[in-house]
Write an enzyme that holds these catalytic residues in place. Structure first.
Site, mmCIF file in Angstrom:
data_model
loop_
_atom_site.group_PDB
_atom_site.id
_atom_site.type_symbol
_atom_site.label_atom_id
_atom_site.label_comp_id
_atom_site.label_asym_id
_atom_site.label_seq_id
_atom_site.Cartn_x
_atom_site.Cartn_y
_atom_site.Cartn_z
ATOM 1 N N CYS A 54 -3.269 -2.827 -9.282
ATOM 2 C CA CYS A 54 -3.555 -4.269 -9.285
ATOM 3 C C CYS A 54 -4.995 -4.503 -9.747
ATOM 4 O O CYS A 54 -5.921 -3.818 -9.302
ATOM 5 C CB CYS A 54 -3.353 -4.844 -7.888
ATOM 6 S SG CYS A 54 -3.635 -6.626 -7.845
ATOM 7 N N CYS A 98 11.563 -10.092 2.024
ATOM 8 C CA CYS A 98 10.293 -10.477 1.405
ATOM 9 C C CYS A 98 9.917 -9.450 0.347
ATOM 10 O O CYS A 98 9.853 -8.257 0.646
ATOM 11 C CB CYS A 98 9.185 -10.503 2.449
ATOM 12 S SG CYS A 98 9.584 -11.509 3.861
HETATM 13 FE FE1 SF4 Z 1 -3.673 -6.935 -5.601
HETATM 14 FE FE2 SF4 Z 1 -2.546 -8.408 -3.684
HETATM 15 FE FE3 SF4 Z 1 -3.622 -5.994 -3.144
HETATM 16 FE FE4 SF4 Z 1 -5.244 -8.007 -3.718
HETATM 17 S S1 SF4 Z 1 -3.840 -7.876 -1.955
HETATM 18 S S2 SF4 Z 1 -5.369 -5.916 -4.574
HETATM 19 S S3 SF4 Z 1 -4.008 -9.118 -5.231
HETATM 20 S S4 SF4 Z 1 -1.858 -6.409 -4.429
#
Ligand code: SF4
Ligand code: SAM
Ligand code: DTB
Length: 351
Positions: A54, A98
């Site tokens: 991510c 979910c």
């Molecule tokens: Fe990515 Fe969501 Fe993890 Fe933040 S919480 S690094 S946006 S997967």
């Protein structure tokens, strides 16, 4: 009946958190019993449909590409695999499925697939929830059209502490996605994480941000930080369990009709701490061996605990904002009923 308020101040919320424990619990239980059966807990199941790599830098998250956590990245799962996992979750008693993706935001080209998945899971007779990051107006429209029941998008912490946790998107970005979800009548699951080094004042400010969303999020996940090696928060100081319970109780009082979900971090919690959270007004959990990428509490342990506490996993919670309430609220907002929500971005007040 507890009044639904959207004008809480941080001082008022902090005063709630400061109450003697027994007084706070008493108030939380009174509120809880007005709208919920205290002996029922709704059970949701989680699946990571796209894991790792991510681009965001959330300091708690094992899926961020900014940290080396040893997590194996995975492409978007196939339709068949997702349906199979949903069927397994249903067989184990989950009523809501979910699905989470490690995205900053979905790509428009992935949306038709997401829509098919929502339709497929709903056809199994389960409620659907997605958490895919920030959304655009047209993406919200597609999710609403597909019949998505809930969208999870967390504020995570207070606006004051937020910049110490995430720098790649702003608090305001998160609020904007929440406004868009409201505009498209998608129920909101919005909460955050405790134990990241925030102060009690931060916890009060975080709760207040949730409690001024009008209408309140239908579902409020409260996560205890899962400390993952390789993330900047792996050494965070553990939060006192009783402080966690206080936050659950305050959430229950501030958002009397919302379902408060005891979310990540249960594996490390004792049975007694679980019991206190249920007494404080938590009425939903994630059930199953895995959260998104980390271990969840053992299912057998949850089953035994429910048995010991006389709790039954229920099909549908007795309260929350029901369909009719939602229609009335949205009609008021969109047909121009004069209230100050209108002047503040159409759904809730921001300072
Ligand atoms: Fe990515 Fe969501 Fe993890 Fe933040 S919480 S690094 S946006 S997967
Ligand atoms: N990428 C999307 C986003 O951030 O909105 C969706 C998935 S993200 C993993 C969903 C939520 O999981 C985050 O907002 C955060 O609250 C929670 N979460 C992630 N890692 C966690 C951890 N280590 N401990 C507790 N909660 C965590
Ligand atoms: C939420 O507030 N907690 C869940 C759900 N929403 C998506 C996710 C918890 C993730 C914990 C870390 C992991 O397993 O990767």
């Amino acid at each position: 009946m507890a009044e639904l308020r959207y004008d809480w101040t941080v001082e008022e919320v902090e005063a709630l958190l400061d109450l003697p424990f027994a007084d706070l619990m008493y108030r939380a239980q009174q509120t809880h019993r007005e709208s919920f059966d205290p002996n029922r807990v709704q059970v949701s199941s989680l699946l990571s449909i796209k894991t790792g790599a991510c681009p965001e830098d959330c300091k708690y998250c094992p899926q961020s590409a900014h940290y080396s956590t040893g997590l194996e990245r995975e492409r978007l799962l196939s339709y068949e695999v997702i349906m199979q996992k949903a069927r397994e979750a249903r067989a184990q008693g989950a009523t809501r499925f979910c699905m989470g993706a490690a995205w900053r935001n979905p790509n428009d080209r992935d949306m038709p697939f997401i829509v098919d998945v929502i339709r497929g899971v709903k056809a199994l007779g389960m409620e659907t929830c997605m958490t895919l990051g920030m959304l655009t107006d047209s993406q919200c429209a597609m999710l609403a059209e597909a019949g998505l029941d809930y969208y999870n998008h967390n504020l995570d912490t207070s606006p004051e502490f937020y910049n110490q946790i995430i720098t790649t998107r702003t608090y305001e970005d998160r609020l904007e996605t929440i406004r868009l979800l409201r505009k498209h009548h998608i129920r909101i699951c919005c909460g955050g994480i405790l134990g990241m080094g925030e102060t009690r004042r931060d916890r009060a400010s975080f709760l207040r941000q949730l409690a001024i969303i009008n209408p309140h999020p239908e579902s409020v996940p409260i996560n205890m930080l899962v400390k993952v090696s390789g993330t900047p928060l792996e050494q965070a100081k553990p939060l006192d369990g009783l402080e966690f319970v206080r936050v659950v109780a305050a959430a229950r009082i501030l958002m009397p009709k919302s379902v408060v979900r005891l979310s990540a971090g249960r594996e490390q919690m004792t049975d007694e701490l679980h019991a206190l959270c249920f007494l404080a007004g938590a009425s939903s959990i994630f059930y199953g061996t895995k959260l998104l990428t980390t271990k969840n509490a053992e299912q057998r342990r949850d089953d035994e605990l429910f048995e010991r506490l006389g709790i039954s996993a229920t099909e549908n919670q007795t309260a929350g904002t029901d369909e009719e309430d939602l229609k009335i609220i949205f009609r008021k907002i969109h047909e121009g009923a004069h209230n100050d929500q209108e002047e503040h971005h159409g759904c809730f007040r921001l300072e």
